[in-house]
Design a protein around this motif. Structure first.
Motif, PDB file in Angstrom:
ATOM      1  N   CYS A 129      24.594   6.590 -21.760  1.00  0.00           N
ATOM      2  CA  CYS A 129      23.354   7.337 -21.794  1.00  0.00           C
ATOM      3  C   CYS A 129      23.423   8.564 -22.485  1.00  0.00           C
ATOM      4  O   CYS A 129      24.368   9.340 -22.671  1.00  0.00           O
ATOM      5  N   PRO A 130      22.411   8.687 -23.589  1.00  0.00           N
ATOM      6  CA  PRO A 130      22.377   9.552 -24.636  1.00  0.00           C
ATOM      7  C   PRO A 130      22.255  10.901 -24.334  1.00  0.00           C
ATOM      8  O   PRO A 130      22.302  11.930 -24.979  1.00  0.00           O
ATOM      9  N   ASP A 131      21.720  11.360 -23.151  1.00  0.00           N
ATOM     10  CA  ASP A 131      21.617  12.628 -22.658  1.00  0.00           C
ATOM     11  C   ASP A 131      22.746  13.104 -21.801  1.00  0.00           C
ATOM     12  O   ASP A 131      23.277  12.464 -20.794  1.00  0.00           O
ATOM     13  N   GLU A 132      23.696  13.846 -22.603  1.00  0.00           N
ATOM     14  CA  GLU A 132      25.099  14.174 -21.832  1.00  0.00           C
ATOM     15  C   GLU A 132      25.196  14.429 -20.656  1.00  0.00           C
ATOM     16  O   GLU A 132      26.100  14.168 -19.825  1.00  0.00           O
ATOM     17  N   LYS A 133      24.182  15.572 -20.229  1.00  0.00           N
ATOM     18  CA  LYS A 133      24.464  16.162 -18.606  1.00  0.00           C
ATOM     19  C   LYS A 133      24.131  15.065 -17.535  1.00  0.00           C
ATOM     20  O   LYS A 133      24.769  14.976 -16.941  1.00  0.00           O
ATOM     21  N   THR A 134      22.871  14.252 -18.053  1.00  0.00           N
ATOM     22  CA  THR A 134      22.533  13.074 -17.153  1.00  0.00           C
ATOM     23  C   THR A 134      23.718  12.028 -17.088  1.00  0.00           C
ATOM     24  O   THR A 134      23.985  11.665 -15.891  1.00  0.00           O
ATOM     25  N   ALA A 135      24.334  11.667 -18.227  1.00  0.00           N
ATOM     26  CA  ALA A 135      25.678  10.984 -18.274  1.00  0.00           C
ATOM     27  C   ALA A 135      26.726  11.354 -17.244  1.00  0.00           C
ATOM     28  O   ALA A 135      27.338  10.560 -16.634  1.00  0.00           O
ATOM     29  N   GLU A 136      26.963  12.605 -17.148  1.00  0.00           N
ATOM     30  CA  GLU A 136      27.947  13.098 -16.614  1.00  0.00           C
ATOM     31  C   GLU A 136      27.837  13.065 -14.967  1.00  0.00           C
ATOM     32  O   GLU A 136      28.547  12.461 -14.327  1.00  0.00           O
ATOM     33  N   ARG A 137      26.702  13.273 -14.664  1.00  0.00           N
ATOM     34  CA  ARG A 137      26.203  12.867 -13.176  1.00  0.00           C
ATOM     35  C   ARG A 137      26.060  11.530 -13.054  1.00  0.00           C
ATOM     36  O   ARG A 137      26.610  11.113 -11.878  1.00  0.00           O
ATOM     37  N   MET A 138      25.803  10.733 -13.788  1.00  0.00           N
ATOM     38  CA  MET A 138      25.832   9.015 -13.639  1.00  0.00           C
ATOM     39  C   MET A 138      27.228   8.696 -13.526  1.00  0.00           C
ATOM     40  O   MET A 138      27.685   7.796 -12.613  1.00  0.00           O
ATOM     41  N   ILE A 139      28.258   9.046 -14.238  1.00  0.00           N
ATOM     42  CA  ILE A 139      29.621   8.708 -14.132  1.00  0.00           C
ATOM     43  C   ILE A 139      30.243   9.096 -12.679  1.00  0.00           C
ATOM     44  O   ILE A 139      30.930   8.362 -12.329  1.00  0.00           O
ATOM     45  N   GLU A 140      29.949  10.332 -12.402  1.00  0.00           N
ATOM     46  CA  GLU A 140      30.585  10.889 -11.225  1.00  0.00           C
ATOM     47  C   GLU A 140      30.097  10.069  -9.923  1.00  0.00           C
ATOM     48  O   GLU A 140      30.775   9.754  -9.055  1.00  0.00           O
ATOM     49  N   ARG A 141      28.740   9.431  -9.900  1.00  0.00           N
ATOM     50  CA  ARG A 141      28.183   8.561  -8.908  1.00  0.00           C
ATOM     51  C   ARG A 141      28.846   7.377  -9.040  1.00  0.00           C
ATOM     52  O   ARG A 141      29.020   6.951  -7.876  1.00  0.00           O
ATOM     53  N   ILE A 142      29.116   6.794 -10.302  1.00  0.00           N
ATOM     54  CA  ILE A 142      29.589   5.581 -10.148  1.00  0.00           C
ATOM     55  C   ILE A 142      31.244   5.445  -9.602  1.00  0.00           C
ATOM     56  O   ILE A 142      31.617   4.698  -8.858  1.00  0.00           O
ATOM     57  N   LYS A 143      31.800   6.729  -9.954  1.00  0.00           N
ATOM     58  CA  LYS A 143      33.059   6.736  -9.448  1.00  0.00           C
ATOM     59  C   LYS A 143      33.209   6.839  -8.038  1.00  0.00           C
ATOM     60  O   LYS A 143      34.247   6.462  -7.376  1.00  0.00           O
ATOM     61  N   GLU A 144      32.358   7.473  -7.452  1.00  0.00           N
ATOM     62  CA  GLU A 144      32.036   7.847  -6.165  1.00  0.00           C
ATOM     63  C   GLU A 144      31.974   6.523  -5.275  1.00  0.00           C
ATOM     64  O   GLU A 144      32.451   6.256  -4.434  1.00  0.00           O
ATOM     65  N   ILE A 145      31.119   5.688  -5.932  1.00  0.00           N
ATOM     66  CA  ILE A 145      30.750   4.577  -5.234  1.00  0.00           C
ATOM     67  C   ILE A 145      31.999   3.588  -5.565  1.00  0.00           C
ATOM     68  O   ILE A 145      32.166   2.741  -4.438  1.00  0.00           O
ATOM     69  N   LYS A 146      32.710   3.435  -6.400  1.00  0.00           N
ATOM     70  CA  LYS A 146      33.820   2.622  -6.802  1.00  0.00           C
ATOM     71  C   LYS A 146      34.922   2.950  -5.552  1.00  0.00           C
ATOM     72  O   LYS A 146      35.617   1.974  -5.027  1.00  0.00           O
ATOM     73  N   LYS A 147      35.196   4.493  -5.330  1.00  0.00           N
ATOM     74  CA  LYS A 147      36.102   4.740  -4.319  1.00  0.00           C
ATOM     75  C   LYS A 147      35.722   4.210  -2.913  1.00  0.00           C
ATOM     76  O   LYS A 147      36.770   3.886  -2.022  1.00  0.00           O
ATOM     77  N   GLU A 148      34.534   3.889  -2.739  1.00  0.00           N
ATOM     78  CA  GLU A 148      33.944   3.507  -1.376  1.00  0.00           C
ATOM     79  C   GLU A 148      34.067   2.074  -1.274  1.00  0.00           C
ATOM     80  O   GLU A 148      33.842   1.353  -0.156  1.00  0.00           O
ATOM     81  N   GLY A 149      34.491   1.258  -2.309  1.00  0.00           N
ATOM     82  CA  GLY A 149      34.580  -0.216  -2.532  1.00  0.00           C
ATOM     83  C   GLY A 149      33.163  -0.696  -2.506  1.00  0.00           C
ATOM     84  O   GLY A 149      32.911  -1.780  -1.898  1.00  0.00           O
ATOM     85  N   ASN A 150      32.183  -0.018  -2.847  1.00  0.00           N
ATOM     86  CA  ASN A 150      30.734  -0.363  -3.060  1.00  0.00           C
ATOM     87  C   ASN A 150      30.231  -0.392  -4.331  1.00  0.00           C
ATOM     88  O   ASN A 150      30.953  -0.331  -5.496  1.00  0.00           O
ATOM     89  N   THR A 151      28.812  -0.801  -4.677  1.00  0.00           N
ATOM     90  CA  THR A 151      28.236  -0.900  -5.885  1.00  0.00           C
ATOM     91  C   THR A 151      27.000  -0.304  -5.937  1.00  0.00           C
ATOM     92  O   THR A 151      26.730  -0.072  -5.019  1.00  0.00           O
ATOM     93  N   ILE A 152      26.487  -0.162  -7.046  1.00  0.00           N
ATOM     94  CA  ILE A 152      25.431   0.637  -7.192  1.00  0.00           C
ATOM     95  C   ILE A 152      24.521  -0.039  -8.444  1.00  0.00           C
ATOM     96  O   ILE A 152      25.117  -0.446  -9.474  1.00  0.00           O
ATOM     97  N   GLY A 153      23.184   0.015  -8.239  1.00  0.00           N
ATOM     98  CA  GLY A 153      22.542  -0.718  -9.655  1.00  0.00           C
ATOM     99  C   GLY A 153      22.001   0.688 -10.507  1.00  0.00           C
ATOM    100  O   GLY A 153      22.190   1.664 -10.276  1.00  0.00           O
ATOM    101  N   GLY A 154      20.876   0.021 -11.215  1.00  0.00           N
ATOM    102  CA  GLY A 154      20.438   0.962 -12.338  1.00  0.00           C
ATOM    103  C   GLY A 154      19.387   0.522 -13.331  1.00  0.00           C
ATOM    104  O   GLY A 154      19.080  -0.786 -12.942  1.00  0.00           O
TER     105      GLY A 154
END
Length: 353
Positions: free
Chosen positions: A180-205
């Motif tokens: 994602c070329p918007d750095e602040k938004t990218a940081e939030r996206m990355i953290e959300r994906i990491k949270e989902i991964k820890k739950e053994g779950n997946t997320i769309g986009g």
């Protein structure tokens, strides 16, 4: 099985996720074009697994080897054959679903259609098929070097990149692992994906694609409209559930007065709600579209399902899977867009002396 992409410029592909290799044959690619194989490999490297902590950790070199159609660094005009060998399958990770169906996956439909399925990694339904498309798209980009194609992750779950594409610096897209070329938004996206991964779950986009410098006249007026060909290509991507271009679904809320793109004297338009395509034909303005991707069907937690005999079973994903597919979908979207445009460009050339 229908495994041919394109109308005049075509790609016929083969391979399965846990087979020996993937590959394809590209026909009607023009002769005499200098081919930069390193650029093709670079596109494959953008798509390959194991790039970061937020994608599948399957380790594949994904090295392309061209078998025909290129000589002394130039295309010969004959079919271009290529192959990419599989290296890191770990097929035993899928033994537990040999007789069971994963919810929302292609397991059940493939079994019902063919009476047999390769359960290892999903067989032909695996997203590894897309590496064939990336090779073809990378060549198509070299056929139309003046056209700029930039795709990026525009949302992950409920996190959206709110900036209009005109305000984004696409040179920053590859600066982070979510693309994602918007750095602040990218940081939030990355953290959300990491949270989902820890739950053994997946997320769309969603992935948004911007195409600049498209000549006027690409696309056909009836059944091969340019936006229809782009939509068809995107909806063939594994996990893609939606496609909109230009004003998309927001246009349904508008009046004609609000939506019409008024002309300037040079043929450009003052607005671009048409998304660079009118009557199925490119008008020279930027083409922009968005593709929606569902959460990956395989999750690393128990789910109720059935087996081949219709009996109730519990299935749980094992092995290496993407918690969110959209970061790796970016080069796939670009490649398919390039292939469609190259196909339409060559068709258009047949009408002109």
């Amino acid at each position: 099985m229908f495994n041919v992409l394109g109308n005049f410029l075509t790609l016929s592909s083969f391979g399965e996720s846990h087979g020996e290799a993937y590959g394809g044959i590209i026909t009607n690619f023009p002769a005499g074009l200098e081919i930069d194989i390193e650029k093709v490999q670079l596109e494959l490297d953008r798509r390959k697994p194991g790039q970061s902590a937020i994608v599948t950790q399957r380790k594949e070199g994904d090295k392309v080897r061209f078998l025909s159609g290129i000589f002394d660094g130039k295309s010969t005009g004959t079919p271009i054959g290529f192959i990419v060998e599989n290296e890191n399958q770990r097929s035993k990770d899928y033994d537990h679903i040999a007789q069971a169906y994963r919810p929302s996956h292609a397991d059940y439909t493939y079994d019902q259609k063919y009476g047999i399925r390769d359960y290892r990694g999903g067989g032909k339904s695996s997203a590894r098929e897309t590496l064939n498309w990336v090779v073809a798209g990378a060549l198509a980009k070299q056929l139309l070097p003046e056209i700029e194609i930039n795709a990026y992750v525009s949302s992950v779950g409920e996190i959206f990149c709110e900036k209009p594409y005109q305000d984004l610096d696409f040179s920053k897209t590859e600066n982070n692992i979510v693309r994602c070329p918007d750095e602040k938004t990218a940081e939030r996206m990355i953290e959300r994906i990491k949270e989902i991964k820890k739950e053994g779950n997946t997320i769309g986009g969603t992935v948004t694609c911007i195409i600049k410098n498209v000549p006027v006249g690409l696309g056909e007026p009836i059944f091969n409209k340019l936006h229809a060909e782009l939509g068809k290509a995107m909806l063939n991507i594994n996990a893609c559930k939606g496609f909109e271009y230009g004003s998309g679904f927001c246009g349904a809320k508008m009046t004609g007065k609000e939506h019409n793109d008024l002309f300037n004297q040079d043929g450009t338009t003052q607005s671009n709600l048409s998304g660079g395509i009118q009557g199925g034909i490119s008008n020279g303005m930027d083409i922009y579209f968005r593709a929606a991707f569902k959460p990956v069907a395989t999750i690393l937690r128990p789910q109720e399902s059935i087996n081949k005999d219709g009996e109730s079973v519990t299935v749980e994903g094992k092995g290496r899977h993407d918690p969110c597919v959209v970061p790796r979908a970016v080069p796939i979207v670009e490649s398919l867009a390039a292939f469609v445009l190259a196909d339409m460009y060559l068709i258009n050339k047949t009408r002109k002396l």
